[in-house]
Scaffold this active site. Structure first.
Site, PDB file in Angstrom:
ATOM      1  N   LYS A   1      -0.966   4.167   7.985  1.00 38.80           N
ATOM      2  CA  LYS A   1      -1.014   2.758   7.562  1.00 38.80           C
ATOM      3  C   LYS A   1      -0.037   1.902   8.363  1.00 38.80           C
ATOM      4  CE  LYS A   1      -2.289   4.083   2.817  1.00 38.80           C
ATOM      5  NZ  LYS A   1      -3.577   3.415   2.501  1.00 38.80           N
TER       6      LYS A   1
ATOM      7  N   LYS B   1       0.883  -1.178   0.000  1.00 36.32           N
ATOM      8  CA  LYS B   1       0.000   0.000   0.000  1.00 36.32           C
ATOM      9  C   LYS B   1       0.907   1.211   0.000  1.00 36.32           C
ATOM     10  CE  LYS B   1      -1.722  -1.755   3.874  1.00 36.32           C
ATOM     11  NZ  LYS B   1      -3.121  -1.787   3.451  1.00 36.32           N
TER      12      LYS B   1
END
Ligand code: 26Q
Length: 828
Positions: A566, A560
């Site tokens: 994240k 990602k």
């Protein structure tokens, strides 16, 4: 077998390997001017795409004719990003010609997999939002829905990432340097877009006021069409991408006045508009060229839509919003709202209220983020310079909205008005694109249940109170054609043999696999495929990083964009902790593990780049440390992109989805990985929550603070120091960053990470979640040692992912927002 499955692909049922081979050879000669003896891989690829395009283009014409003849209502998906990846394999699969082409090429001694690797990715997007747009247009075509994707024909897509001594280096991407066989230039549909200049107020004889915008310059938009082939190939929709050029008129004017250099300068400036995709970088926010891109493509697209509408309806606007739906992919194209109003009022003399009603019925807006720093704002000053008439229109929209709707609901309440205003007052006045989008839209949706709930309660609570029906949810999905059928052919074959071959258009059919989840023979077959895919990925890893990994280790993958929320650095902290445990106790009980990363950092995001560097440095040390017996490997694959994802996802055992709860709107990689039989280790965030609900709590590993707990911790005052002093392992790992252990001779090179997690306040609560994450990994380890239990969970992940296909998302949009009817094309 290289003949076609006739019942599945009636359109191409008559094509055999032999006829396809003839077509390839014909195009090699007639279209590409070479022959089988001297053809390069590139020429073979050109010839295959030409052979393929014969079928694409005939369906394209028929589809467009069908839509026109039926005067269909259509959705227009406005997006600054379409992260398409490669098209050859996908188009072959969707036409049922992949096996035919494979055999045809085989007979010509060409390997199809090498050939499709020739294709540059069409990387016209940053990440999730752009890839979602690509999955959605695949679904729209597959579901026979009239739709056009509108975007920008960037000359350079997202940068190519290289590593130099572990540091990210950005190189330009030139995806179409030598041409692209999938796009068709349409000079007959060129549009011109005015920018800059000033607004004149005119009074007519009756004292009426009208506004005339005298633009400072005009930019030409040249459309390039990419055919979007639905599965089975019946409907082929269009992705229309605008390329900017200098307007001929302006150019020649200046040129004739003797200003060759000025004309050249105008050319360069105009062409700059579609030159390069912006990385999603907060440091780049507020750039004039970005606003120009947004307006340029929105205005070209609206003119294109209006031109098509007028062919049937002339200047009767009463059918506009029944024929045209526009979906705004985030606020990036929100300028389309005042632009449509401007066209209707200024150019076609429509009454303001009437025009405004049409606008509101036409547009809907999808929100993809709650992060305050990611909410788009533009300075009034910039707006005034670039789009003076639009600024006036925005003020007018705002004034009317506050004076009527807000005043009626909250009489005299200036606080609510300041919150709902499109204009933010302050040091510098700003235009809030989110508020403009909500006010000008018919529906607003978030992209997963929890995210949409937070859009209502935290982001736009007053708007929700004002219009309780407006805010809604459409959970994201991914196309199973690319993300299972094309990228994982062995698993797709096994599924075909088990539940039949209709699952690519009805993913709920995978549920049938649950009957085989306990079956030993099926488990063995499923896991053998996973193993083979890991062997293939191990080769890629060796090629790209020169690191050897053992396919019998657990492949644990986090892919990602790189962002603190994240939490790739939480993954890193845990890897360092495991390494330390192994050093302190060589008998430490763990199944060998390979941690695999893929991520690009925005060029201006220093800490994100530091995290990449740190992972690479830890990887160097760990991978070359003989003391840990190959129990731990860490690899960071460079230049993560769609085509690399297609090689990584089928080989994943574990899917890392570890964002701070409340921060990841949905995630879509989580869906792709689970669909391919990976077990999720994740927080209760975004679509992870719905994935856990679907696959069952025994088949995922959930850890960490929930959304409500995150709020409570922050409210109470979070101190990362408590965890630093309270957990010796956390302290040891953080202190490690300050030594030169991973960067010999250069102590302190990794210190920024420790600093952000302590003095920086650890804004994404890595330390608070560390212990839970570490225990979750122990659970993964235990689970993996139970081979049958693991296989069963992996199978059930695939089996229960039906909900997360993009056809379901699109059906939700159709039912709740777009109200479209399918028009399957009957091919002659
Ligand atoms: C903003 C200003 C200037 C330049 C670029 C940008 C910009 C560009 C792209 C801002 C944001 C983006 C992309 C955002 C994005 O990809 N969001 C993700 O969308 C996915 C699809 O809905 C979700 O699954 C992810 O959770 C969300 O992060």
């Amino acid at each position: 077998m290289a003949t076609n499955n006739k019942s599945n692909f009636p359109l191409t049922a008559s094509i055999t390997a032999q006829t396809f081979k003839e077509s390839i050879i014909k195009h090699l000669n007639a279209t590409h001017g070479t022959d089988i003896n001297k053809a390069t891989n590139r020429s073979w690829w050109d010839a295959v795409t030409s052979a393929l395009n014969e079928h694409v283009h005939s369906s394209l014409s028929q589809t467009q004719r069908t839509y026109f003849e039926n005067d269909t209502r259509a959705v227009h998906y406005f997006s600054l990003e379409f992260l398409m990846g490669r098209l050859t394999g996908n188009n072959l699969h969707n036409l049922g010609l992949y096996d035919v082409a494979k055999q045809a090429l085989n007979e010509l001694n060409v390997d199809i997999t090498e050939l499709v690797d020739e294709e540059e990715d069409m990387a016209l997007g940053n990440g999730g939002l752009g890839r979602l747009a690509a999955c959605f247009i695949d679904s729209l075509a597959t579901m026979h829905l009239p739709a056009v994707g509108y975007g920008i024909h960037y000359e350079h897509g997202l940068f190519r990432q290289e590593f130099q001594d572990g540091h990210q280096i950005e190189r330009p991407d030139s995806w179409r340097e030598y041409g692209n066989p999938f796009e068709i230039c349409r000079p007959e549909s060129i549009q011109e877009v005015p920018v800059y200049g000033y607004v004149e107020t005119k009074f007519d004889d009756n004292g009426g006021i009208s506004k005339v915008w005298h633009p400072g310059r005009v930019i030409k938009g040249v459309p390039w069409d990419v055919p979007i082939v639905g599965y089975k190939g019946t409907n082929v929709n269009i992705l229309r991408l605008w390329e900017s050029r200098a307007s001929d008129f302006f150019n020649w004017d200046v040129f004739n006045a003797g200003g060759y250099h000025d004309a050249h300068k105008e050319n360069v400036e105009a062409e700059t508009v579609s030159k390069v995709l912006y990385p999603n970088d907060d440091t780049d926010a507020g750039k004039e060229l970005r606003l120009m891109q947004q307006y340029f493509f929105s205005a070209c697209s609206l003119k294109d839509i209006i031109k098509r509408y007028q062919r049937v309806h002339n200047d009767d606007w009463s059918h506009f919003s029944t024929q045209v739906a526009v979906q705004l992919n985030d606020t990036h194209p929100a300028i389309a709202i005042p632009e449509l109003l401007r066209i209707l009022v200024d150019e076609y003399g429509q009454d303001w209220d009437y025009a405004w009603t049409i606008c509101r019925e036409t547009f809907s807006y999808t929100n993809h983020t709650l992060l305050p720093e990611a909410l788009e704002k533009w300075s009034v000053r910039l707006f005034e310079k670039l789009l003076p008439r639009h600024l006036e229109i925005i003020y007018e929209i705002n004034q009317r909205f506050l004076a009527t709707e807000v005043e009626a609901k909250w009489p005299g309440n200036d606080l609510v008005k300041s919150k709902l205003s499109i204009i933010e007052e302050g040091n510098e006045r700003m235009v809030r694109m989110g508020n403009l989008s909500v006010i000008g839209s018919n529906k607003v949706n978030g992209v997963a249940e929890v995210h949409s709930a937070l859009v209502k309660t935290d982001l736009f609570p007053e708007f929700d109170a004002l219009w309780p029906e407006k805010l809604t949810n459409v959970t994201n999905g991914v196309t199973p054609r690319r993300w299972l059928k094309a990228c994982n052919p062995s698993l797709s074959d096994l599924i075909d043999r088990t539940v039949g071959d209709q699952w690519p258009t009805n993913l709920e059919l995978l549920r049938e696999l649950d009957k085989s989840a306990d079956d030993l023979a099926f488990q063995k077959e499923f896991m053998a495929i996973k193993h083979d895919n890991k062997v293939e990925l191990a080769k890629v890893i060796k090629e790209l990083t020169n690191v050897e990994v053992d396919p019998s280790a657990i492949f644990d993958i986090q892919i990602k964009r790189l962002h603190e929320y994240k939490r790739q650095h939480l993954n890193l902290l845990h890897i360092m902790a495991l390494y330390r445990r192994l050093l302190q106790n060589p008998d430490y009980d763990m199944h060998p593990r390979v941690f695999i990363f893929g991520a690009k950092a925005a060029p201006g995001y220093a800490l994100a780049k530091d995290i990449i560097y740190a992972i690479n440095k830890v990887a160097d040390k760990v991978n070359n440390d003989p003391r840990i017996n190959n129990k731990l490997k860490v690899v960071f694959l460079p230049n993560y992109r769609v085509s690399l994802a297609e090689k990584m996802i089928p080989a994943a055992d574990v899917s890392e989805q570890i964002s701070t709860a409340g921060k990841e709107a949905s995630g879509t990689g989580n869906m792709k990985l689970a669909l391919n039989g990976a077990i999720t280790i994740g927080t209760l965030d975004g679509a992870n929550i719905e994935i856990a609900e679907e696959v069952g709590i025994d088949n995922v590993v959930i850890f960490g603070l929930t959304v409500d707990e995150v709020k409570a911790v922050n409210k109470a005052g979070y101190s990362p120091w408590d965890y630093y002093y309270g957990n010796p392992e956390i302290k040891a790992v953080l202190d490690w960053f300050e030594t030169d252990y991973f960067t010999p001779g250069k102590p302190g090179e990794l210190a920024s990470i420790k600093h952000s997690l302590l003095e920086g306040g650890d804004p994404y609560l890595c330390l608070a979640d560390f212990d839970g994450y570490s225990k979750a990994h122990q659970q993964i380890n235990t689970k993996y040692t139970d081979k049958r239990g693991w296989a069963k969970s992996a199978i059930l992940n695939t089996a229960y992912m039906g909900k997360f296909n993009s056809d379901r998302s699109i059906q939700d949009y159709v039912d709740r927002i777009w109200k479209l009817k399918p028009y399957p094309v009957k091919n002659a």
